[in-house]
Motif scaffolding. Structure first.
Motif, mmCIF file in Angstrom:
data_model
loop_
_atom_site.group_PDB
_atom_site.id
_atom_site.type_symbol
_atom_site.label_atom_id
_atom_site.label_comp_id
_atom_site.label_asym_id
_atom_site.label_seq_id
_atom_site.Cartn_x
_atom_site.Cartn_y
_atom_site.Cartn_z
ATOM 1 N N GLU A 3 105.666 -1.851 -9.658
ATOM 2 C CA GLU A 3 106.980 -2.371 -9.272
ATOM 3 C C GLU A 3 107.982 -1.255 -8.989
ATOM 4 O O GLU A 3 108.978 -1.474 -8.304
ATOM 5 C CB GLU A 3 107.510 -3.315 -10.345
ATOM 6 C CG GLU A 3 106.699 -4.594 -10.471
ATOM 7 C CD GLU A 3 107.351 -5.624 -11.371
ATOM 8 O OE1 GLU A 3 108.580 -5.523 -11.620
ATOM 9 O OE2 GLU A 3 106.634 -6.525 -11.846
ATOM 10 N N GLY A 4 107.739 -0.070 -9.496
ATOM 11 C CA GLY A 4 108.586 1.075 -9.222
ATOM 12 C C GLY A 4 107.985 1.950 -8.143
ATOM 13 O O GLY A 4 107.430 1.461 -7.156
ATOM 14 N N SER A 5 108.060 3.273 -8.326
ATOM 15 C CA SER A 5 107.522 4.240 -7.376
ATOM 16 C C SER A 5 106.321 4.961 -7.985
ATOM 17 O O SER A 5 106.085 4.899 -9.190
ATOM 18 C CB SER A 5 108.605 5.252 -6.984
ATOM 19 O OG SER A 5 109.656 4.619 -6.285
ATOM 20 N N ALA A 6 105.554 5.639 -7.116
ATOM 21 C CA ALA A 6 104.417 6.430 -7.562
ATOM 22 C C ALA A 6 104.534 7.826 -6.985
ATOM 23 O O ALA A 6 105.252 8.053 -6.009
ATOM 24 C CB ALA A 6 103.108 5.779 -7.130
ATOM 25 N N ARG A 7 103.794 8.748 -7.537
ATOM 26 C CA ARG A 7 103.921 10.142 -7.108
ATOM 27 C C ARG A 7 102.827 10.502 -6.101
ATOM 28 O O ARG A 7 102.587 9.789 -5.148
ATOM 29 C CB ARG A 7 103.927 11.054 -8.328
ATOM 30 C CG ARG A 7 105.127 10.800 -9.259
ATOM 31 C CD ARG A 7 105.395 11.972 -10.165
ATOM 32 N NE ARG A 7 105.806 13.145 -9.396
ATOM 33 C CZ ARG A 7 105.686 14.397 -9.840
ATOM 34 N NH1 ARG A 7 105.143 14.636 -11.027
ATOM 35 N NH2 ARG A 7 106.086 15.413 -9.096
ATOM 36 N N HIS A 8 102.109 11.603 -6.324
ATOM 37 C CA HIS A 8 101.200 12.139 -5.314
ATOM 38 C C HIS A 8 99.802 11.525 -5.390
ATOM 39 O O HIS A 8 99.342 11.105 -6.442
ATOM 40 C CB HIS A 8 101.068 13.657 -5.488
ATOM 41 C CG HIS A 8 102.364 14.391 -5.333
ATOM 42 N ND1 HIS A 8 102.947 14.638 -4.117
ATOM 43 C CD2 HIS A 8 103.200 14.923 -6.259
ATOM 44 C CE1 HIS A 8 104.079 15.307 -4.278
ATOM 45 N NE2 HIS A 8 104.259 15.487 -5.580
ATOM 46 N N GLN A 9 99.114 11.517 -4.241
ATOM 47 C CA GLN A 9 97.703 11.164 -4.104
ATOM 48 C C GLN A 9 97.387 9.747 -4.583
ATOM 49 O O GLN A 9 96.334 9.492 -5.155
ATOM 50 C CB GLN A 9 96.817 12.193 -4.805
ATOM 51 C CG GLN A 9 96.930 13.575 -4.169
ATOM 52 C CD GLN A 9 95.751 14.476 -4.474
ATOM 53 O OE1 GLN A 9 94.642 14.015 -4.702
ATOM 54 N NE2 GLN A 9 95.994 15.771 -4.487
ATOM 55 N N LEU A 10 98.262 8.824 -4.325
ATOM 56 C CA LEU A 10 97.977 7.423 -4.609
ATOM 57 C C LEU A 10 96.773 6.976 -3.788
ATOM 58 O O LEU A 10 96.716 7.181 -2.580
ATOM 59 C CB LEU A 10 99.192 6.570 -4.239
ATOM 60 C CG LEU A 10 99.028 5.070 -4.432
ATOM 61 C CD1 LEU A 10 99.848 4.608 -5.635
ATOM 62 C CD2 LEU A 10 99.461 4.284 -3.209
ATOM 63 N N GLY A 11 95.775 6.370 -4.435
ATOM 64 C CA GLY A 11 94.613 5.842 -3.727
ATOM 65 C C GLY A 11 93.701 6.883 -3.135
ATOM 66 O O GLY A 11 92.963 6.591 -2.180
ATOM 67 N N GLY A 12 93.667 8.079 -3.668
ATOM 68 C CA GLY A 12 92.797 9.120 -3.135
ATOM 69 C C GLY A 12 91.326 8.742 -3.222
ATOM 70 O O GLY A 12 90.834 8.388 -4.286
ATOM 71 N N GLY A 13 90.611 8.779 -2.090
ATOM 72 C CA GLY A 13 89.194 8.417 -2.067
ATOM 73 C C GLY A 13 88.926 6.948 -2.237
ATOM 74 O O GLY A 13 87.790 6.533 -2.485
ATOM 75 N N MET A 14 89.929 6.119 -2.076
ATOM 76 C CA MET A 14 89.812 4.675 -2.300
ATOM 77 C C MET A 14 88.757 4.051 -1.384
ATOM 78 O O MET A 14 88.738 4.281 -0.180
ATOM 79 C CB MET A 14 91.189 4.052 -2.045
ATOM 80 C CG MET A 14 91.297 2.570 -2.226
ATOM 81 S SD MET A 14 93.038 2.096 -1.891
ATOM 82 C CE MET A 14 92.951 0.343 -2.230
ATOM 83 N N ASP A 15 87.855 3.230 -1.965
ATOM 84 C CA ASP A 15 86.809 2.555 -1.202
ATOM 85 C C ASP A 15 87.079 1.067 -1.013
ATOM 86 O O ASP A 15 86.520 0.443 -0.112
ATOM 87 C CB ASP A 15 85.458 2.705 -1.907
ATOM 88 C CG ASP A 15 84.861 4.088 -1.718
ATOM 89 O OD1 ASP A 15 85.295 4.816 -0.802
ATOM 90 O OD2 ASP A 15 83.949 4.443 -2.484
ATOM 91 N N GLY A 16 87.865 0.464 -1.884
ATOM 92 C CA GLY A 16 88.120 -0.973 -1.811
ATOM 93 C C GLY A 16 89.233 -1.372 -2.756
ATOM 94 O O GLY A 16 89.800 -0.548 -3.468
ATOM 95 N N GLY A 17 89.557 -2.663 -2.756
ATOM 96 C CA GLY A 17 90.637 -3.157 -3.586
ATOM 97 C C GLY A 17 91.983 -3.027 -2.905
ATOM 98 O O GLY A 17 92.080 -2.694 -1.713
ATOM 99 N N GLU A 18 93.047 -3.281 -3.668
ATOM 100 C CA GLU A 18 94.397 -3.255 -3.127
ATOM 101 C C GLU A 18 95.346 -2.528 -4.074
ATOM 102 O O GLU A 18 95.252 -2.688 -5.293
ATOM 103 C CB GLU A 18 94.924 -4.685 -2.916
ATOM 104 C CG GLU A 18 94.146 -5.483 -1.908
ATOM 105 C CD GLU A 18 94.739 -6.871 -1.689
ATOM 106 O OE1 GLU A 18 95.762 -7.184 -2.341
ATOM 107 O OE2 GLU A 18 94.189 -7.629 -0.887
ATOM 108 N N ILE A 19 96.271 -1.763 -3.491
ATOM 109 C CA ILE A 19 97.363 -1.152 -4.242
ATOM 110 C C ILE A 19 98.666 -1.557 -3.569
ATOM 111 O O ILE A 19 98.821 -1.369 -2.355
ATOM 112 C CB ILE A 19 97.268 0.385 -4.282
ATOM 113 C CG1 ILE A 19 95.941 0.837 -4.904
ATOM 114 C CG2 ILE A 19 98.444 0.965 -5.059
ATOM 115 C CD1 ILE A 19 95.745 2.348 -4.902
ATOM 116 N N LEU A 20 99.590 -2.102 -4.340
ATOM 117 C CA LEU A 20 100.912 -2.478 -3.830
ATOM 118 C C LEU A 20 101.971 -1.708 -4.604
ATOM 119 O O LEU A 20 102.033 -1.794 -5.831
ATOM 120 C CB LEU A 20 101.151 -3.983 -3.989
ATOM 121 C CG LEU A 20 102.574 -4.477 -3.712
ATOM 122 C CD1 LEU A 20 102.980 -4.209 -2.274
ATOM 123 C CD2 LEU A 20 102.699 -5.966 -4.036
ATOM 124 N N VAL A 21 102.819 -0.964 -3.887
ATOM 125 C CA VAL A 21 103.909 -0.204 -4.492
ATOM 126 C C VAL A 21 105.221 -0.743 -3.947
ATOM 127 O O VAL A 21 105.455 -0.712 -2.736
ATOM 128 C CB VAL A 21 103.786 1.306 -4.179
ATOM 129 C CG1 VAL A 21 104.924 2.075 -4.843
ATOM 130 C CG2 VAL A 21 102.439 1.843 -4.635
#
Length: 288
Positions: free
Chosen positions: A174-192
């Motif tokens: 619900e807030g913010s994220a820093r560096h390399q969010l989702g690095g090497g991600m193969d599947g799924g979902e990330i919501l920022v």
């Protein structure tokens, strides 16, 4: 900016809280050297009494101690992981690996969480009511990790020396994220809901990343597949992407994002066969 992010996803992770047996952990003292507490999972607690849970071993530096040295343990666990709710009443920023590998059940942290919260989780749900330190949701396979505050570096990433990060599940920040969010991600979902810093989606191979705010630089660098949506300003755009078209919505499975976007593909600086898709807010990035 994106006008809306609609996720029509069934996030039912098992039994409701009212149907679960609750184990409450209350910190007894200030923690100096950080704890390695991968035993704090519904899977490890299932079928145990409060006394048996308190006897489980955790690491602090080179030594192991019973969980009860650091926490008051109240309540017995359910007969299975799916019937067990763990509630940590207090800040857990100096407690690492909470929920590691869990397959079912629920963990609620009424404060912030330390490094590696939810690492490798396969199912169930973790809710962090504060912030989360780095490596949250590293290499997760399933389940829901919901961080109501901010997150550190490497959310959903692959570990050092590995190429493949999260493969499934959902991470909501619900807030913010820093560096390399989702690095090497193969599947799924990330919501920022907020912003990200550098290298969001680096080496991404699949899955979906949605950032409703802006990004610092190098979004999608080295990505070969998957989708990234940025609803705000990208300060420094990666040179390996090519413009494809204007779009007024992004639809991926049960997820629909409404807005005016510029669609790019890449990262062609790495491979001419790259299949990554990057959607960028047209209003926030008129120069692209």
């Amino acid at each position: 900016m994106t006008e809306g992010v609609l996720i029509h996803k069934n996030t039912d992770t098992g039994k409701s809280v009212g149907e679960m047996e609750e184990v409450t952990l209350i910190p007894k003292k200030e923690i100096d050297i950080k704890l390695e507490a991968d035993v704090i999972t519904p899977d490890s607690f299932a079928g145990k009494t409060s006394e048996e849970i308190g006897a489980l071993s955790i690491w602090q530096g080179p030594k192991t101690y019973p969980l009860s040295d650091f926490f008051e343990v109240i309540g017995n666990a359910g007969s299975s992981a799916s019937e067990t709710l763990i509630r940590i009443k207090g800040d857990a920023m100096r407690i690492k690996r909470i929920g590691e590998g869990m397959s079912a059940g629920k963990i609620e942290i009424e404060g912030s969480a330390g490094m590696h919260v939810g690492t490798g989780m396969k199912g169930g749900e973790i809710v962090v009511y504060g912030d989360a330190d780095s490596w949250a949701g590293m290499e997760i396979l399933g389940g829901l990790l919901h961080i109501k505050g901010n997150a550190g570096d490497h959310v959903g990433c692959a570990y050092r020396g590995k190429w493949h990060g999260m493969k499934g599940g959902c991470i909501v920040i619900e807030g913010s994220a820093r560096h390399q969010l989702g690095g090497g991600m193969d599947g799924g979902e990330i919501l920022v809901e907020g912003n990200v810093e550098g290298f969001c989606g680096i080496r991404q191979n699949g899955g979906l990343i949605v950032v409703k705010g802006g990004a610092l630089r190098t979004v999608g660098v080295e990505m070969a597949g998957g989708t990234i949506v940025i609803g705000g300003k990208i300060q420094r755009f990666s040179p390996g992407f090519e413009f494809v078209s204007m779009e007024n919505r992004v639809t991926l499975g049960e997820t629909e994002i409404i807005g005016e976007f510029k669609k790019f593909t890449g990262d062609y600086a790495i491979s001419k066969r790259a299949k990554g898709a990057l959607y960028v807010s047209a209003d926030a990035n008129p120069e692209l």
